[in-house]
Design a protein around this motif. Structure first.
Motif, PDB file in Angstrom:
ATOM      1  N   THR A 138      65.326  68.474 135.151  1.00  0.00           N
ATOM      2  CA  THR A 138      64.922  68.793 136.832  1.00  0.00           C
ATOM      3  C   THR A 138      65.174  70.163 137.126  1.00  0.00           C
ATOM      4  OG1 THR A 138      67.179  68.141 137.488  1.00  0.00           O
ATOM      5  CG2 THR A 138      65.805  66.394 137.160  1.00  0.00           C
ATOM      6  N   MET A 139      64.771  70.292 138.534  1.00  0.00           N
ATOM      7  CA  MET A 139      64.851  71.598 139.205  1.00  0.00           C
ATOM      8  C   MET A 139      66.466  71.882 139.317  1.00  0.00           C
ATOM      9  SD  MET A 139      63.597  74.281 140.640  1.00  0.00           S
ATOM     10  CE  MET A 139      61.891  74.003 141.055  1.00  0.00           C
ATOM     11  N   THR A 140      66.970  70.580 139.500  1.00  0.00           N
ATOM     12  CA  THR A 140      68.512  70.958 139.983  1.00  0.00           C
ATOM     13  C   THR A 140      69.371  71.354 138.641  1.00  0.00           C
ATOM     14  OG1 THR A 140      68.358  69.159 141.464  1.00  0.00           O
ATOM     15  CG2 THR A 140      70.596  69.757 140.611  1.00  0.00           C
ATOM     16  N   MET A 141      68.993  70.911 137.490  1.00  0.00           N
ATOM     17  CA  MET A 141      69.197  71.316 136.259  1.00  0.00           C
ATOM     18  C   MET A 141      69.033  72.815 135.902  1.00  0.00           C
ATOM     19  SD  MET A 141      68.454  72.178 132.714  1.00  0.00           S
ATOM     20  CE  MET A 141      66.696  71.502 132.815  1.00  0.00           C
ATOM     21  N   GLU A 142      67.928  73.151 136.185  1.00  0.00           N
ATOM     22  CA  GLU A 142      67.324  74.548 136.126  1.00  0.00           C
ATOM     23  C   GLU A 142      68.284  75.555 136.820  1.00  0.00           C
ATOM     24  OE1 GLU A 142      63.254  77.399 136.179  1.00  0.00           O
ATOM     25  OE2 GLU A 142      63.217  75.243 136.759  1.00  0.00           O
ATOM     26  N   VAL A 143      68.418  75.204 138.131  1.00  0.00           N
ATOM     27  CA  VAL A 143      69.088  76.089 139.297  1.00  0.00           C
ATOM     28  C   VAL A 143      70.575  76.128 138.571  1.00  0.00           C
ATOM     29  CG1 VAL A 143      69.945  76.169 141.629  1.00  0.00           C
ATOM     30  CG2 VAL A 143      67.762  75.553 141.214  1.00  0.00           C
ATOM     31  N   THR A 144      71.106  74.968 138.405  1.00  0.00           N
ATOM     32  CA  THR A 144      72.405  75.244 137.825  1.00  0.00           C
ATOM     33  C   THR A 144      72.624  76.195 136.693  1.00  0.00           C
ATOM     34  OG1 THR A 144      72.758  73.004 138.149  1.00  0.00           O
ATOM     35  CG2 THR A 144      74.292  73.766 136.786  1.00  0.00           C
ATOM     36  N   MET A 145      71.742  75.914 135.715  1.00  0.00           N
ATOM     37  CA  MET A 145      71.800  76.872 134.545  1.00  0.00           C
ATOM     38  C   MET A 145      71.643  78.519 134.964  1.00  0.00           C
ATOM     39  SD  MET A 145      72.510  75.530 131.833  1.00  0.00           S
ATOM     40  CE  MET A 145      72.125  76.601 130.941  1.00  0.00           C
ATOM     41  N   VAL A 146      70.740  78.636 136.054  1.00  0.00           N
ATOM     42  CA  VAL A 146      70.651  79.950 136.459  1.00  0.00           C
ATOM     43  C   VAL A 146      71.849  80.467 137.037  1.00  0.00           C
ATOM     44  CG1 VAL A 146      69.274  81.496 138.151  1.00  0.00           C
ATOM     45  CG2 VAL A 146      68.074  79.881 136.777  1.00  0.00           C
ATOM     46  N   VAL A 147      72.606  79.528 137.830  1.00  0.00           N
ATOM     47  CA  VAL A 147      73.984  80.090 138.407  1.00  0.00           C
ATOM     48  C   VAL A 147      74.985  80.464 137.413  1.00  0.00           C
ATOM     49  CG1 VAL A 147      75.804  78.924 139.847  1.00  0.00           C
ATOM     50  CG2 VAL A 147      73.447  78.798 140.546  1.00  0.00           C
ATOM     51  N   LEU A 148      74.764  79.334 136.236  1.00  0.00           N
ATOM     52  CA  LEU A 148      75.990  79.739 135.312  1.00  0.00           C
ATOM     53  C   LEU A 148      75.489  80.902 134.682  1.00  0.00           C
ATOM     54  CD1 LEU A 148      76.314  76.022 133.722  1.00  0.00           C
ATOM     55  CD2 LEU A 148      77.763  77.117 135.197  1.00  0.00           C
ATOM     56  N   ALA A 149      74.494  81.264 134.671  1.00  0.00           N
ATOM     57  CA  ALA A 149      74.201  82.574 133.805  1.00  0.00           C
ATOM     58  C   ALA A 149      74.313  83.772 134.601  1.00  0.00           C
ATOM     59  CB  ALA A 149      72.636  82.345 133.183  1.00  0.00           C
ATOM     60  N   SER A 150      73.905  83.593 135.869  1.00  0.00           N
ATOM     61  CA  SER A 150      73.906  84.822 136.816  1.00  0.00           C
ATOM     62  C   SER A 150      75.341  85.136 137.619  1.00  0.00           C
ATOM     63  CB  SER A 150      72.745  84.803 137.587  1.00  0.00           C
ATOM     64  OG  SER A 150      72.656  83.699 138.357  1.00  0.00           O
ATOM     65  N   VAL A 151      76.386  84.378 137.679  1.00  0.00           N
ATOM     66  CA  VAL A 151      77.215  84.322 138.565  1.00  0.00           C
ATOM     67  C   VAL A 151      78.236  85.565 138.167  1.00  0.00           C
ATOM     68  CG1 VAL A 151      78.433  82.450 137.542  1.00  0.00           C
ATOM     69  CG2 VAL A 151      78.882  83.097 139.914  1.00  0.00           C
ATOM     70  N   TRP A 152      78.422  85.593 136.751  1.00  0.00           N
ATOM     71  CA  TRP A 152      79.250  86.693 136.398  1.00  0.00           C
ATOM     72  C   TRP A 152      79.414  87.944 136.698  1.00  0.00           C
ATOM     73  CZ3 TRP A 152      83.029  83.545 134.895  1.00  0.00           C
ATOM     74  CH2 TRP A 152      83.089  82.380 134.447  1.00  0.00           C
ATOM     75  N   PRO A 153      78.076  88.468 136.850  1.00  0.00           N
ATOM     76  CA  PRO A 153      78.020  90.057 136.948  1.00  0.00           C
ATOM     77  C   PRO A 153      78.495  90.189 138.434  1.00  0.00           C
ATOM     78  CG  PRO A 153      75.945  89.543 136.055  1.00  0.00           C
ATOM     79  CD  PRO A 153      76.699  88.351 136.022  1.00  0.00           C
ATOM     80  N   VAL A 154      78.015  89.262 139.363  1.00  0.00           N
ATOM     81  CA  VAL A 154      78.463  89.474 140.663  1.00  0.00           C
ATOM     82  C   VAL A 154      79.926  89.250 140.860  1.00  0.00           C
ATOM     83  CG1 VAL A 154      78.326  88.461 143.145  1.00  0.00           C
ATOM     84  CG2 VAL A 154      76.333  88.353 141.466  1.00  0.00           C
ATOM     85  N   LEU A 155      80.541  88.096 140.048  1.00  0.00           N
ATOM     86  CA  LEU A 155      82.076  88.032 140.350  1.00  0.00           C
ATOM     87  C   LEU A 155      82.969  89.106 139.629  1.00  0.00           C
ATOM     88  CD1 LEU A 155      84.422  85.911 140.570  1.00  0.00           C
ATOM     89  CD2 LEU A 155      84.008  85.145 138.139  1.00  0.00           C
ATOM     90  N   VAL A 156      82.597  89.645 138.333  1.00  0.00           N
ATOM     91  CA  VAL A 156      83.270  90.677 137.849  1.00  0.00           C
ATOM     92  C   VAL A 156      83.111  92.047 138.531  1.00  0.00           C
ATOM     93  CG1 VAL A 156      83.395  92.236 135.869  1.00  0.00           C
ATOM     94  CG2 VAL A 156      82.930  89.679 135.403  1.00  0.00           C
ATOM     95  N   GLN A 157      81.934  92.212 139.159  1.00  0.00           N
ATOM     96  CA  GLN A 157      81.873  93.422 139.939  1.00  0.00           C
ATOM     97  C   GLN A 157      82.471  93.418 141.484  1.00  0.00           C
ATOM     98  OE1 GLN A 157      80.734  95.691 137.625  1.00  0.00           O
ATOM     99  NE2 GLN A 157      80.075  96.507 139.419  1.00  0.00           N
TER     100      GLN A 157
END
Length: 273
Positions: A138-157
């Motif tokens: 579903t779209m929810t699954m896709e958004v979740t995967m995007v969050v899991l992939a893209s949150v780390w650069p923001v968090l670390v910086q």
């Protein structure tokens, strides 16, 4: 203890104005490099150095023009950008909030350092079967995967930016007992924003790649699904065209954010100079 602020010199201001102009020489070099790469690609296809399924440059440009006239392409592009943008915005909010919190609380920083390092190095794609089992394709699954992939650069910086505080400024804040809200707005955010902006820009590019990758593997509607369908139909020119658009939008978003970063954080570039 007093803190002095030095105004930028006329030379620095003039250099900033000159740096803001378009560097036509560099632009010409990039265009020539792109033309050379495309010419080498076409020659390699004609000579047979590349696999026979590889389309030529002319075929790919024709497919790009054909895609622009297809309603299915625009619908798929909208779905991909919606999922990528939604996941990216969630990543920015979560990453900045947790990053500033972790970076400013030393015991929390020390206790979560292993988790953060493990999370940023963990292959997000390995979580897809689990996420699909929980949420379905579903779209929810896709958004979740995007969050899991893209949150780390923001968090670390954000964590790195919150550690950037000058000890003299920290002492001044403690001595004059500056309110926490004022300290956050006037001290912490200006210090961390250059790092956070870099993390946000990197995360934006990752969000596009993650969305397309999820669509290719799970057949969720979007550009990735069109790429898979084009490959199954052996329309390799269309597959390359869809890949071109995915890369184009990722590059465009990163370029736009870089321009905004230079405009909004010009004071940081002057201090670095």
């Amino acid at each position: 203890m007093t803190l002095e602020m030095q105004a930028p010199t006329p030379t620095a201001v003039k250099a900033g104005r000159v740096g803001s102009k378009v560097n036509w020489g560099l632009t010409l070099q990039r265009v020539l490099a792109l033309i050379i790469i495309l010419a080498l690609w076409q020659v390699a296809v004609v000579v047979g150095l590349l696999p026979s399924i590889t389309p030529g440059v002319i075929e790919v440009f024709g497919a790009i023009g054909a895609a622009l006239t297809m309603p299915t392409f625009w619908a798929a592009l909208g779905q991909t950008l919606t999922a990528a943008t939604t996941g990216w915005l969630i990543s920015c909010v979560v990453g900045v909030t947790l990053g500033l919190l972790i970076g400013t609380i030393r015991p929390l920083d020390r206790s979560t350092s292993v988790v953060v390092e493990f999370g940023r190095a963990f292959p997000t794609i390995a979580l897809m079967p689990v996420v699909m089992l929980m949420l379905g394709a579903t779209m929810t699954m896709e958004v979740t995967m995007v969050v899991l992939a893209s949150v780390w650069p923001v968090l670390v910086q954000a964590i790195l930016g919150s550690r950037r505080l000058d000890p003299a400024i920290v002492d001044t804040v403690q001595i004059f007992r500056i309110p926490r809200a004022l300290w956050f707005r006037r001290v912490l955010l200006p210090s961390a924003m250059p790092f956070i902006a870099t993390g946000i820009r990197i995360s934006a590019s990752i969000s596009i790649l993650a969305a397309v990758g999820v669509e290719v593997l799970t057949q969720v509607p979007g550009l990735g699904r069109l790429i898979t369908l084009a490959q199954e139909a052996q329309r390799w020119d269309m597959a390359f065209a869809y890949l071109f658009f995915a890369g184009l939008f990722g590059w465009g978003i990163a370029t736009l954010l870089a321009w905004g970063e230079k405009s909004l954080l010009a004071w940081n570039r002057q201090s670095d100079d």
